[in-house]
Every structure is written in C-alpha cells, then in structure tokens.
Design a protein around this motif. Structure first.
Motif, short mmCIF file in Angstrom:
data_model
loop_
_atom_site.label_atom_id
_atom_site.label_comp_id
_atom_site.label_asym_id
_atom_site.label_seq_id
_atom_site.Cartn_x
_atom_site.Cartn_y
_atom_site.Cartn_z
N TRP A 93 -11.16 18.51 -11.85
CA TRP A 93 -9.74 18.71 -11.58
C TRP A 93 -8.89 17.87 -12.52
CZ3 TRP A 93 -6.63 22.15 -9.94
CH2 TRP A 93 -5.31 21.82 -9.61
N ASP A 94 -9.30 16.61 -12.73
CA ASP A 94 -8.58 15.76 -13.68
C ASP A 94 -8.60 16.39 -15.07
OD1 ASP A 94 -8.02 13.93 -11.72
OD2 ASP A 94 -9.61 12.51 -12.30
N CYS A 97 -6.19 19.44 -15.11
CA CYS A 97 -4.79 19.00 -15.16
C CYS A 97 -4.42 18.48 -16.55
CB CYS A 97 -4.54 17.91 -14.12
SG CYS A 97 -4.67 18.47 -12.42
N ILE A 100 -3.89 21.50 -18.87
CA ILE A 100 -2.63 22.20 -18.61
C ILE A 100 -1.45 21.39 -19.15
CG2 ILE A 100 -1.05 23.05 -16.82
CD1 ILE A 100 -3.55 24.75 -17.20
N GLU A 101 -1.41 20.10 -18.85
CA GLU A 101 -0.31 19.25 -19.28
C GLU A 101 -0.19 19.20 -20.81
OE1 GLU A 101 -1.42 15.64 -17.40
OE2 GLU A 101 -0.62 16.22 -15.43
N LEU A 151 -9.70 23.98 -7.37
CA LEU A 151 -8.87 25.02 -7.97
C LEU A 151 -8.96 26.28 -7.11
CD1 LEU A 151 -7.20 26.01 -10.45
CD2 LEU A 151 -9.37 26.64 -11.54
N ALA A 186 4.84 21.87 -16.03
CA ALA A 186 3.38 21.76 -15.92
C ALA A 186 2.99 21.21 -14.55
CB ALA A 186 2.83 20.86 -17.02
N ALA A 187 3.75 20.22 -14.05
CA ALA A 187 3.46 19.65 -12.73
C ALA A 187 3.62 20.69 -11.64
CB ALA A 187 4.38 18.45 -12.47
N ILE A 190 0.61 23.07 -11.91
CA ILE A 190 -0.62 22.44 -11.42
C ILE A 190 -0.66 22.47 -9.89
CG2 ILE A 190 -1.78 20.20 -11.19
CD1 ILE A 190 -0.98 19.73 -14.17
N GLN A 191 0.45 22.18 -9.25
CA GLN A 191 0.48 22.24 -7.79
C GLN A 191 0.22 23.65 -7.28
OE1 GLN A 191 3.63 20.32 -5.60
NE2 GLN A 191 3.79 18.63 -7.05
N GLN A 194 -3.54 24.47 -7.44
CA GLN A 194 -4.43 23.66 -6.60
C GLN A 194 -4.87 24.43 -5.35
OE1 GLN A 194 -2.63 19.91 -5.71
NE2 GLN A 194 -4.57 18.86 -5.46
#
Length: 214
Positions: A93-94, A97, A100-101, A151, A186-187, A190-191, A194
């Motif tokens: 997951w890290d 993320c 994506i960022e 995910l 992006a944040a 990402i949410q 999830q």
C-alpha cells in the motif's frame, strides 16, 4: 591535395555539427510544445519553432512517433524508476501510494508525457517496450495491494489513467501551484482507491484557474 582534404574535413565536421545542433533544437522545441499543448502539435509547427525545414525534422526522426518517443525518453525513465521504487517497497500500500503521488506530480508538470504514456497512439518500439514493462510492474503492485486487502478489489489500471487525465486538467498560475494542487488531488484519489477508506487530512488547497482565460 592536402589542402583540399583539410577543407573537406572541415566542411564535413561543420555539417555534422549543424546536424547535431538541429537535432538538439528540434527535441528541445518538441518537448516544450508537447508538454504545454499536448501531442497534437503538428510536425510543421515543430519545424517552424525550431527554425528548420520539415524535411530536416523527418531526416532526424522518420515519424512523429519516433520524435515523441525520443522527446520523452528521460521522462519515461523517470516514470519507470518511480514504479520500480513502489514495487520494491515492503508494504504494497505504501508503494502504491508513492507511485500515485509521484506519477501525478510528474504528469501535472508535463501534459505531453501524460498523454504519451496513457494514450493508445503508436509509439516507437523502445518507448512502447519501456511503457509496457512499467505497466506490468504496476499491475504487479496492484495485485499485491489487493491481496493485502488494502486496495479495493474493483480497482483497475484504467483508474490510474482516469486520474492522470483529470490531473492533466489542473490550471494554475505557476508550476509550483499545479504541483500543490496535484498533491491534494492525489490524496483524494488514494482515499477513493483504498479498500476501507480512512479519512486523513488533505494537503493544503490552492487557488486554481477555472478556465484558460482567467
């Protein structure tokens, strides 16, 4: 004869130097044009801005696809490195993320590469091979994140393309503001990706231009 050979050598060296300069100028103009205006900038316009003839452009790059691929070779390498970094992360997951960022920040600054990476347009073999390898690594990262239950199961790779396309629409007064807006977007993405979203504080909002004319 020695004098003739010397003059001939000088002329050949000058022609080669001019050709290198033309090639470098064409690439520089193409990068700027594709980044600012997308992939539809015609070869004739690239030639005009580079102050060379259309035939000169095609002498160095036999097709527009070849020009696109070489213009974005450095960005493709950076994109691949970002995905490789994500895949190598201990926590999938890290890693997801991070990808994506960083991809969205990178694409916020370069509209041309965003379109080249996500489009179905024909590309030169090397660029296409690098892109396909990067996409395979990204699919592996997606698989790991799903297996870890982090995910959402209905996530598909096209969702990243969709996010990048939306990210491309950011209009701001400066590159720094575009990057800041991209981080916030992006944040949000990402949410939404999830499996069990946990609300977190978003990066600060910035003022955006609602249209090109503002």
């Amino acid at each position: 004869m020695a004098k003739v050979r010397e003059v001939t050598t000088q002329v050949v060296a000058k022609l080669r130097s001019d050709a290198r300069d033309n090639r470098a100028r064409i690439l520089a103009v193409a990068r700027l044009a594709f980044a600012a205006e997308g992939l539809d900038v015609p070869i004739r316009e690239i030639a005009r801005r580079a102050e060379v003839g259309v035939a000169t452009v095609y002498r160095h790059f036999h097709t527009k696809e070849a020009l696109l691929s070489e213009a974005f070779a450095e960005q493709m390498a950076s994109c691949s490195a970002i995905v490789e970094e994500g895949v190598s992360a201990t926590d999938p997951w890290d890693g997801f993320c991070l990808v994506i960022e960083k991809l969205m920040e990178m694409h916020a600054l370069d509209r041309g590469f965003a379109r080249a990476f996500t489009s179905e347009l024909p590309q030169a073999a090397d660029f296409a091979a690098d892109r396909d390898r990067t996409l395979r690594l990204l699919l592996e990262l997606v698989r790991r994140a799903k297996e870890a239950g982090l995910l959402r199961q209905d996530f598909v790779l096209d969702d990243i393309s969709l996010a990048l396309m939306a990210n491309e629409g950011i209009r701001a007064e400066s590159p720094e503001t575009r990057v800041a807006a991209s981080r916030r977007f992006a944040a949000l993405m990402i949410q939404s990706f999830q499996a069990n979203p946990v609300p977190t504080t978003l990066p600060p909002a910035v003022r955006l231009l609602l249209s090109r004319g503002q």
